[in-house]
Every structure is written in C-alpha cells, then in structure tokens.
Design a protein around this motif. Structure first.
Motif, PDB file in Angstrom:
ATOM      1  N   LYS A 177     108.351  49.266  55.871  1.00 30.20           N
ATOM      2  CA  LYS A 177     107.489  48.270  55.231  1.00 30.20           C
ATOM      3  C   LYS A 177     106.883  47.276  56.211  1.00 30.20           C
ATOM      4  CE  LYS A 177     111.354  47.149  53.301  1.00 30.20           C
ATOM      5  NZ  LYS A 177     112.264  46.894  52.253  1.00 30.20           N
ATOM      6  N   ASP A 202     109.621  52.973  49.723  1.00 26.57           N
ATOM      7  CA  ASP A 202     110.454  51.811  49.419  1.00 26.57           C
ATOM      8  C   ASP A 202     110.684  51.880  47.904  1.00 26.57           C
ATOM      9  OD1 ASP A 202     111.800  49.473  49.823  1.00 26.57           O
ATOM     10  OD2 ASP A 202     110.071  48.293  50.482  1.00 26.57           O
ATOM     11  N   SER A 203     111.946  51.789  47.456  1.00 25.63           N
ATOM     12  CA  SER A 203     112.259  52.132  46.059  1.00 25.63           C
ATOM     13  C   SER A 203     111.472  51.289  45.058  1.00 25.63           C
ATOM     14  CB  SER A 203     113.754  52.004  45.807  1.00 25.63           C
ATOM     15  OG  SER A 203     114.163  50.679  46.047  1.00 25.63           O
ATOM     16  N   GLU A 204     111.296  49.992  45.362  1.00 19.19           N
ATOM     17  CA  GLU A 204     110.581  49.115  44.427  1.00 19.19           C
ATOM     18  C   GLU A 204     109.115  49.534  44.312  1.00 19.19           C
ATOM     19  OE1 GLU A 204     112.284  48.235  47.031  1.00 19.19           O
ATOM     20  OE2 GLU A 204     114.058  47.227  46.218  1.00 19.19           O
ATOM     21  N   ASN A 244     114.328  40.637  52.480  1.00 19.61           N
ATOM     22  CA  ASN A 244     113.823  41.958  52.101  1.00 19.61           C
ATOM     23  C   ASN A 244     112.807  41.842  50.954  1.00 19.61           C
ATOM     24  OD1 ASN A 244     113.714  44.802  52.249  1.00 19.61           O
ATOM     25  ND2 ASN A 244     115.145  44.978  50.551  1.00 19.61           N
ATOM     26  N   LYS A 245     113.118  40.985  49.963  1.00 22.09           N
ATOM     27  CA  LYS A 245     112.173  40.814  48.839  1.00 22.09           C
ATOM     28  C   LYS A 245     110.921  40.069  49.289  1.00 22.09           C
ATOM     29  CE  LYS A 245     114.508  43.183  46.841  1.00 22.09           C
ATOM     30  NZ  LYS A 245     114.164  44.539  46.406  1.00 22.09           N
ATOM     31  N   GLU A 248     108.864  42.566  50.784  1.00 17.75           N
ATOM     32  CA  GLU A 248     108.352  43.480  49.751  1.00 17.75           C
ATOM     33  C   GLU A 248     107.224  42.865  48.927  1.00 17.75           C
ATOM     34  OE1 GLU A 248     112.309  46.286  49.419  1.00 17.75           O
ATOM     35  OE2 GLU A 248     111.890  44.923  47.778  1.00 17.75           O
TER      36      GLU A 248
HETATM   37 MG    MG Z   1     113.191  48.140  48.877  1.00 15.34          MG
END
Ligand code: MG
Length: 387
Positions: A124, A149-151, A216-217, A220
């Motif tokens: 990311k 990225d899972s989200e 991390n968020k 994201e």
């Molecule tokens: Mg993620």
C-alpha cells in the motif's frame, strides 16, 4: 496455458500466501518471477519448488550463493535494483502481485503498473506516497488494478455492479490491534512482543506494529482515496475486533454492502488472481456460530494518535503528506522493532516529521524520492540528538 504471475516479495507474508494459492489452484497459475530482499535461502527453496523463469535477490551479496544453489536449473538469477526492475517489468508476466513491504516497493509498483497488465496491490505504501501519480499511469496504460489489501479488496467487491455516484460512504474496518483493551497510560510500556501479538491477523512485523498504532488504517485511508477516487469525507474507519467484515460500503439509499470472510490473506490474493471468477478456497470457511457476534467501536483518538494524523493528512492538499507520514512511520517502526524507542514515541516521531516538512505542493516522482530521503535522515538525526 497457465497465467504467469510475478511475485514481488515472494518470501514475505503476502508472497507466501500467494504461493499457497498457486499451489492450491494447481496448474492454473505459474510463478514466473519471484523476488526477495535478503531471504535468499527461502527464495532458493521457492525457486526449486516452482521453477520460475527469474529469481531476484535484492541484496547483491547473496547473488552468488543463490546462483550456486540453482546452478543445475535454467532459472535466471539477478540481483540488486536492476534485478527488481527485471522482474517488475517482466514482459511474460500476466499478473503482478506487489507484496513488498514499505515505500521501498515504489519503483517496482510503478514498473508493474506501466506494463498495463493486471496488478494485485498488496504493497500500500507506494499508493500512500504517490497515489496521484500512479493513478495517472493507470489511466495511460489501462493497467487493471485489483486490490489485495483485505479492506480494499472488500470495498472493490462491494462496488462491483454499482454506480460510484451512488456511494455515500466507505467504512474501513480495523481490529484495533493488540492494545484495543489496554488503558492508555500503559501504552508507553508496551514491548515489541506485545505489539507483535496481533489478535486476529498473522502478518509481517511492520504491518503488525502499524496495526497496533492504527497507522495501518491511516495509510489505508490514503490508499482508499486513490484506489477508488473517493473524497476524504466519504471514508471512515471503524473498529471491528472480530475481523470478519473486511470493509463496508454505504449507498445513497441507506443500503450497506459488507464483504466478509475469515481473516486470511489467501482470500483477497486468490480473488485478485481469478477475478472476475471465484473458485474454491484452500482455507476454512466462516462459521458464524463460532464467531458468535460482530461488534463495532469508535477508535479512541487519544489511544490511536496515528489514526488522527492520517485523517488530518487525508484532508490536506498536495502530494507530500503521504510520503512524510509513511517515511516517518517506517523509520519509527524500525527504531521500535530494534527496541530503541518506546511504543508511544512512534507517533511522536511522525508528528515531528509532519511539523518539519509540511507544505501543500504537488510532487514529481523524483521529488517524492528526495522527500523520502530527507524525512529519513531528519528523523535519524532527531533520534541521535535525543539519545
Ligand atoms: Mg489491510
């Protein structure tokens, strides 16, 4: 014929899961090129099992031992940044999986996007640093970006068949990391071992520490903005400790779509490979009775100052913010993992870098790389002065 997959960062957490998927979908995909930074022995084992055309070791001192280990094969062994360029531009590649951790993957991501092929984005940080510029290349080349990225894979799946003008809001979910239930006063004593003890996801050390700070968020949020052309006010973060809902999209009529699954990276990786098709998984399926309940919390801004910084950056103009917070975070996390600074000092260092380098200008790639270097050397000096 099998589709040719280039795995940038084959020995890390994303690379290992990608190879699990390739093994599981026997014959449908082939690892055509694999790269690693220093883990040359693991890379040799992967090369011996998957027989790629190219094996790249970033650290040049391991080129010879890798060549020796693969001398009886026809695998081309290359090293250094020219090796990484060779793999990330590989003309026979059909799908590129960017599994390198950190801003160091910027050039490889840009190269992969320039091929105009499918790119599964797990790395990311390049999007955080240069999202606007990479999006321009995507437009030019027609490269097909599938988030890993899972989200972002969840958001991508929720948006299928929908009109972007009908999207109200995107909820990025996060587990809250290992310190969700800790009192704030205790955080300055959190050790490396505490931070690496993630409650739901099994990931590499950098992203696990980012998950504990919730940086991390923050990253994201910036990634989502560029991947889905969203405005800052359309993106929100919500804590969901069970990590079953990977993200949600709310539409203008109040309807919400959520993508769910077990917290396992093989799911978004496999989807990025097989999209638009779906196929059976090699892992366990969700058992809702075992999960029991799905709960949600508002992230506490005092506990997660990194998330607050990320939200602020999201609303600012110019390209520099992503690089400043990403580069500062990488230096700080590295110092924390080497037990040189405390857990709470991670965000303090990031704030110092933001204060030092703030300005609302757009950048070229060269300027982004120069800024990245400047932030790193500034913080290293700060750290030495403080200690
Ligand atoms: Mg993620």
């Amino acid at each position: 014929m099998a589709e040719q997959v280039v795995i940038l960062g084959a020995t890390g957490s994303i690379g290992t899961s990608t190879l699990d998927v390739i093994r599981h979908l026997d014959g449908r995909f082939r690892a055509a090129a694999v790269t690693a930074h220093t883990s040359w022995e693991k890379l040799a084992d992967i090369a011996l099992e998957f027989n790629p055309d190219i094996a790249v070791i970033g650290d040049e001192q391991f080129e010879q031992p890798l060549k020796d280990k693969l001398s009886h094969t026809s695998i081309e062994v290359v090293s250094g940044s020219s090796g990484l360029t060779r793999a990330s531009c590989y003309e026979k590649g059909d799908i590129f999986i960017t599994g390198i951790a950190g801003g160091i993957g910027l050039q490889a991501t840009v190269n992969a996007v320039r091929t105009g092929k499918r790119v599964g984005v797990a790395n990311k940080e390049p999007f955080v640093m240069a999202g606007r510029l990479i999006s321009e290349i995507v437009q030019e080349t027609g490269c097909e970006i599938i988030p890993v990225d899972s989200e972002h894979s969840a958001i991508f799946q929720c948006l299928l068949g929908e009109e972007s003008r009908e999207v109200n809001k995107v909820y990025i979910t996060g587990s809250g990391g290992p310190f969700r239930t800790w009192p704030i006063e205790k955080l300055s004593q959190a050790t490396k071992k505490d931070a690496l003890n993630h409650p739901t996801w099994d990931m590499g050390p950098k992203v696990t520490v980012d998950s504990a700070t919730m940086m991390n968020k923050a990253l994201e949020l910036l990634e989502a903005r560029w991947l889905f052309s969203l405005s800052p006010s359309q993106i929100d973060v919500i804590i969901h400790p069970q990590s079953i809902i990977h993200s949600m999209v709310e539409f203008c009529d109040g309807s919400i779509k959520a993508q769910m699954g077990n917290p396992d990276m093989t799911l978004p990786i496999q989807y990025a490979l097989t999209y638009p098709e779906r196929t059976s998984s090699c892992r366990e399926y969700v058992d809702f009775l075992k999960v029991g309940s799905l709960t949600f919390e508002q992230p506490d801004p005092d506990k997660y100052p990194a998330l607050r910084i990320g939200r602020e950056m999201l609303h600012k103009k110019g390209d520099r913010w992503g690089t400043i917070i990403n580069s500062a975070n990488e230096v700080a996390v590295d110092l924390f993992l080497n037990e040189k600074i405390s857990f709470t000092e991670i965000t303090q260092l990031i704030e110092k870098a933001v204060a030092e380098f703030a300005s609302e200008e757009d950048c070229t790639f060269e300027e982004i790389i120069a800024l990245d270097n400047k932030v790193r050397s500034f913080l290293k000096k700060e750290y030495i002065c403080d200690n």
